[in-house]
Every structure is written in structure tokens, then in C-alpha cells.
Design a protein around this motif. Structure first.
Motif, short mmCIF file in Angstrom:
data_model
loop_
_atom_site.label_atom_id
_atom_site.label_comp_id
_atom_site.label_asym_id
_atom_site.label_seq_id
_atom_site.Cartn_x
_atom_site.Cartn_y
_atom_site.Cartn_z
N TYR A 118 0.83 -1.21 0.00
CA TYR A 118 0.00 0.00 0.00
C TYR A 118 0.87 1.26 0.00
O TYR A 118 0.53 2.26 -0.65
N LEU A 119 1.99 1.22 0.71
CA LEU A 119 2.81 2.42 0.90
C LEU A 119 3.97 2.55 -0.09
O LEU A 119 4.50 3.65 -0.28
N ARG A 120 4.38 1.46 -0.70
CA ARG A 120 5.65 1.44 -1.45
C ARG A 120 5.69 2.47 -2.58
O ARG A 120 6.67 3.20 -2.75
N SER A 121 4.65 2.54 -3.38
CA SER A 121 4.66 3.42 -4.54
C SER A 121 4.86 4.88 -4.14
O SER A 121 5.70 5.59 -4.70
N LYS A 122 4.09 5.34 -3.16
CA LYS A 122 4.20 6.73 -2.72
C LYS A 122 5.54 6.98 -2.04
O LYS A 122 6.14 8.06 -2.21
N THR A 123 6.03 6.00 -1.31
CA THR A 123 7.32 6.17 -0.62
C THR A 123 8.44 6.36 -1.63
O THR A 123 9.32 7.21 -1.46
N LYS A 124 8.41 5.58 -2.71
CA LYS A 124 9.41 5.74 -3.77
C LYS A 124 9.24 7.07 -4.49
O LYS A 124 10.23 7.70 -4.88
N GLU A 125 8.01 7.47 -4.68
CA GLU A 125 7.75 8.75 -5.35
C GLU A 125 8.36 9.91 -4.55
O GLU A 125 8.91 10.85 -5.13
N VAL A 126 8.30 9.82 -3.24
CA VAL A 126 8.81 10.90 -2.38
C VAL A 126 10.32 10.82 -2.21
O VAL A 126 11.03 11.83 -2.35
N PHE A 127 10.84 9.62 -1.93
CA PHE A 127 12.25 9.49 -1.53
C PHE A 127 13.17 8.90 -2.61
O PHE A 127 14.38 8.92 -2.45
N GLY A 128 12.61 8.37 -3.68
CA GLY A 128 13.43 7.73 -4.69
C GLY A 128 13.40 6.21 -4.55
O GLY A 128 12.79 5.66 -3.63
N ASP A 129 14.07 5.53 -5.48
CA ASP A 129 14.00 4.07 -5.53
C ASP A 129 14.85 3.37 -4.47
O ASP A 129 14.60 2.20 -4.16
N ARG A 130 15.83 4.06 -3.93
CA ARG A 130 16.74 3.38 -2.99
C ARG A 130 16.15 3.35 -1.58
O ARG A 130 16.72 3.89 -0.63
N ILE A 131 15.01 2.72 -1.45
CA ILE A 131 14.37 2.63 -0.14
C ILE A 131 13.98 1.19 0.17
O ILE A 131 13.72 0.39 -0.73
N ARG A 132 14.00 0.87 1.45
CA ARG A 132 13.44 -0.39 1.95
C ARG A 132 12.49 -0.05 3.09
O ARG A 132 12.79 0.82 3.91
N LEU A 133 11.38 -0.75 3.13
CA LEU A 133 10.40 -0.54 4.20
C LEU A 133 10.47 -1.69 5.19
O LEU A 133 10.59 -2.85 4.81
N LYS A 134 10.38 -1.34 6.45
CA LYS A 134 10.26 -2.34 7.51
C LYS A 134 9.21 -1.80 8.48
O LYS A 134 9.29 -0.64 8.89
N LEU A 135 8.26 -2.63 8.83
CA LEU A 135 7.17 -2.09 9.65
C LEU A 135 6.54 -3.15 10.54
O LEU A 135 6.75 -4.35 10.38
N ASP A 136 5.76 -2.65 11.45
CA ASP A 136 4.90 -3.49 12.28
C ASP A 136 3.55 -2.78 12.31
O ASP A 136 3.49 -1.57 12.55
N VAL A 137 2.50 -3.51 12.04
CA VAL A 137 1.17 -2.90 11.99
C VAL A 137 0.21 -3.75 12.80
O VAL A 137 0.21 -4.98 12.70
N LYS A 138 -0.59 -3.09 13.61
CA LYS A 138 -1.57 -3.79 14.44
C LYS A 138 -2.95 -3.18 14.23
O LYS A 138 -3.11 -1.96 14.26
N TYR A 139 -3.91 -4.06 14.02
CA TYR A 139 -5.30 -3.63 13.99
C TYR A 139 -5.90 -3.92 15.36
O TYR A 139 -5.80 -5.04 15.86
N LYS A 140 -6.50 -2.89 15.97
CA LYS A 140 -7.09 -3.07 17.29
C LYS A 140 -8.58 -2.71 17.25
O LYS A 140 -8.99 -1.79 16.55
N LEU A 141 -9.34 -3.48 18.01
CA LEU A 141 -10.80 -3.36 18.01
C LEU A 141 -11.29 -3.15 19.44
O LEU A 141 -10.84 -3.81 20.37
N ARG A 142 -12.21 -2.21 19.58
CA ARG A 142 -12.88 -2.05 20.87
C ARG A 142 -14.22 -2.77 20.78
O ARG A 142 -15.14 -2.32 20.09
#
Length: 353
Positions: A118-142
Motif C-alpha cells: 500500500y505504501l511502497r509506490s508513494k514512498t518511492k515517489e517521495v524518496f526515490g528508488d533506494r528505499i526499503r520498508l520495515k514495519l509493524d502494523v496492528k489492527y485493534k478493536l474495541r
């Protein structure tokens, strides 16, 4: 008398035989556990999985077999063996040699990969091709009747983000995102250009509904880590070889200056001879698990920009939140101006430019 003795011996042996059979039924060999997990994982995710490192865990609810799992499809790629792409599966050990239902958490990997896509295309558009993404994502529900949010192990990032944006009182996405940029900053002009890029990227994340619970690190790694001889030099960096040095008032431990000078010059020459495509291929070989302080960050990190939203600060760093509240500094964490983008320097940066 002899017949009576045989009867007594038989009566003594029966409990031992029953115990022996029960013990055999109550234990499982590793292959039986693996086979059950493999079958369940294929049914759940529609592809074959490697099931390895099988062990046991016990708590008040019983004993469980646990294993590390990852898809067979990543065998032979840079993802193989990388913990970032692995998850856990478990199955309860029941009485009389039975096994319970297999539970797995591969959704924790799936949602990371979905978020990266979801994020890769925009991230490359902003910073250039020499990027790697590393993340942790949590969905939380009440849940209904609760006054707290609980982590749900699910995938389907786009749909979950839509829920979080339309009903934030019930749904939440917490994102810990690290953008690795393999391109050092050579002068103040470049630094200011990067500052603007980071500010624009934060505004993009706001627009996507990903800022409210966001921790973002933008890490500038010297591209000389991509040179062919980098790992040969890296092996010469070990604790006994470090010397104490003061850098801008900070005491740090670095390799000898002669080694740093040689390493800087040799690797720079190699980088200068590489095409952009070769640099990207080299970057792609770096495992996600190596994108860390104990990995390539140490000695190769030139600058770090850390961004943490107010609500994420409250969730993950409660004491810091309270401190900033007392000092009237919470407004900084809205990141409304470019001046909120601050560069931190790692004094263990090894290269002599």
C-alpha cells in the motif's frame, strides 16, 4: 504355587503395561505434529508451509506444541530464513494421544506485506528508488461493552484502514514504520531537501488516515554498505578492535582510523563503478532482520529522523507523554510545520568522507 506366582506377576505387570501404552499414546513424534500443522495451514492459507523448530510450551491451560512457519514459496529467495517473514503455529496436546485444533498467526506477516504494498509506490515517489520498508502494523478493536482496544490477528489492510477511518471509536490501526534510505546526505542543501520530503511524507500519511497512531523512523544509510567488499571489511569490526573516541562531546567506540579511512575509500570506488540497477539489486539482498540497530544501522547510519504522533506517544511512551505534557511540548507532535522535522546524528557513523 507356580501358577499362583505367575498370576501375581501378571497382576503386577498389567499396570506397567497400561502406563506404557498411555505414555506412548500421550506423546507425539515431531513428524506427527508437523503433518497435522502442514495440513491445517494449507487448508487455512491455500499454500504449503515449512514447519520447523517444533517445541513445547506449558502454562495453566495445558501443554502446547509450537513451531515456526513460513511459506514454501519463499525458499530460495532473500526472504527465506528471515524472521520478518515467519510466524508461529501451535496445537494443544490433549489426553490419550490426541491433538487439538491448529492455531496460526501468519496474518501478522500478511498484514505487514499488504501495508508495504500500500505504501511502497508513494514512498518511492517521495524518496526515490533506494528505499526499503520495515514495519509493524496492528489492527485493534474495541468490542461492545469494553473501554479498551484489543489487538486482533487478522489481515486485509485496506479494509481495516477503511474501518479505522470511518469508525475510529471502534477500530484502530497502529503503525510502526521505518523507511531506510540508502543514500547519504552530502551537504546542507541535500539535508534541507530531505527534510521537506519527510514533511511531505508525513502529510501524505495524515491524508491516508495513518498518522493518528504512527511512529515513523526515516533512516539514512550510507550507500557504501551496498559495495561488494562491504562484508569483508565488516568482519574486521569487532569489540576488541574498537578504540575510544570523542565525537562532538560524545564518547563512542569506533574501529581504528586507518581501517575507517581505507574502508571509506575502497567502498566508495566500488560504488562509483556500480550502475543504479546493481545498487538496487544489492540493496534488495539485505534481509529485513538486518535492518536494525544491531544490523546495518550500527556504524552505517548517518542520520535518523523520528516522528511520533501524539496519540502513539501516549500509547507506547506514557511516561514521555506525561513529561512533555508537564513541559507543554505536546504541540510538537502534530507536525504542522517543517521545523518539526529534526535530524538526529549517530556518532558511531564510521565513514570518513
Amino acid at each position: 504355587m507356580e501358577r499362583k506366582l505367575k498370576k501375581v506377576v501378571l497382576l503386577l505387570l498389567i499396570p506397567l503395561l497400561i502406563f506404557s501404552l498411555t505414555a506412548c499414546k500421550g506423546s507425539h513424534n515431531e513428524e506427527a505434529v508437523r503433518a497435522k500443522m502442514e495440513k491445517a495451514l494449507y487448508k487455512e492459507y491455500g499454500e504449503e508451509f515449512v514447519v520447523e523448530r517444533i517445541g513445547t510450551r506449558s502454562d495453566n491451560s495445558g501443554t502446547y506444541y509450537e513451531a515456526r512457519i513460513y511459506p514454501k514459496s519463499i525458499i530460495g529467495t532473500s526472504r527465506e530464513g528471515d524472521p520478518y517473514y515467519c510466524a508461529q503455529a501451535g496445537v494443544k496436546k490433549k489426553s490419550l494421544g490426541r491433538l487439538g485444533e491448529v492455531g496460526a498467526g501468519y496474518e501478522t506477516v500478511q498484514i505487514k506485506l499488504e501495508t508495504e504494498d500500500y505504501l511502497r509506490s508513494k514512498t518511492k515517489e517521495v524518496f526515490g528508488d533506494r528505499i526499503r520498508l520495515k514495519l509493524d502494523v496492528k489492527y485493534k478493536l474495541r468490542k461492545e461493552g469494553n473501554d479498551y482496544f484489543s489487538w486482533q490477528i487478522v489481515s486485509g489492510f485496506k479494509e481495516l484502514l477503511k474501518k479505522a477511518n470511518t469508525n475510529p471509536d471502534k477500530h484502530r490501526i497502529e503503525l510502526e514504520l521505518y523507511v531506510y534510505i540508502f543514500d547519504r546526505i552530502d551537504n546542507d542543501e541535500e539535508k534541507e531537501e530531505r527534510r521537506k520530503q519527510i514533511f511531505d511524507y508525513v502529510q501524505y500519511l495524515k491524508g491516508e488516515g495513518l498518522f493518528k497512531y504512527l511512529e515513523l523512523g526515516v533512516i539514512f544509510i550510507d550507500e557504501r554498505v551496498l559495495a561488494p567488499s562491504y562484508w569483508e571489511y565488516a568482519r574486521d569490526i569487532y569489540p576488541a578492535n574498537l578504540v575510544e573516541k570523542e565525537v562532538e562531546g560524545e564518547i563512542v567506540y569506533l574501529p581504528p582510523r586507518d581501517l575507517r579511512k581505507e574502508m571509506s575509500e575502497v567502498l566508495q570506488r566500488e560504488i562509483d563503478e556500480m550502475s543504479e540497477e546493481e545498487l538496487l539489486v544489492s540493496m534488495g539482498r539485505i534481509r529485513k532482520s538486518e535492518l536494525s540497530y544491531k544490523g546495518i544501522n550500527k556504524y552505517n547510519e548517518q542520520f535518523l529522523v523520528w516522528v511520533c504522533s501524539l496519540d502513539m506517544l501516549k500509547v507506547t511512551r506514557k511516561s514521555t507523554y506525561e513529561k512533555y505534557k508537564e513541559e507543554n511540548k505536546l504541540g510538537f507532535h502534530y507536525y504542522k510545520t517543517i521545523n518539526n522535522i529534526l535530524f538526529g546524528k549517530d556518532y558511531r557513523y564510521i565513514y570518513l568522507n
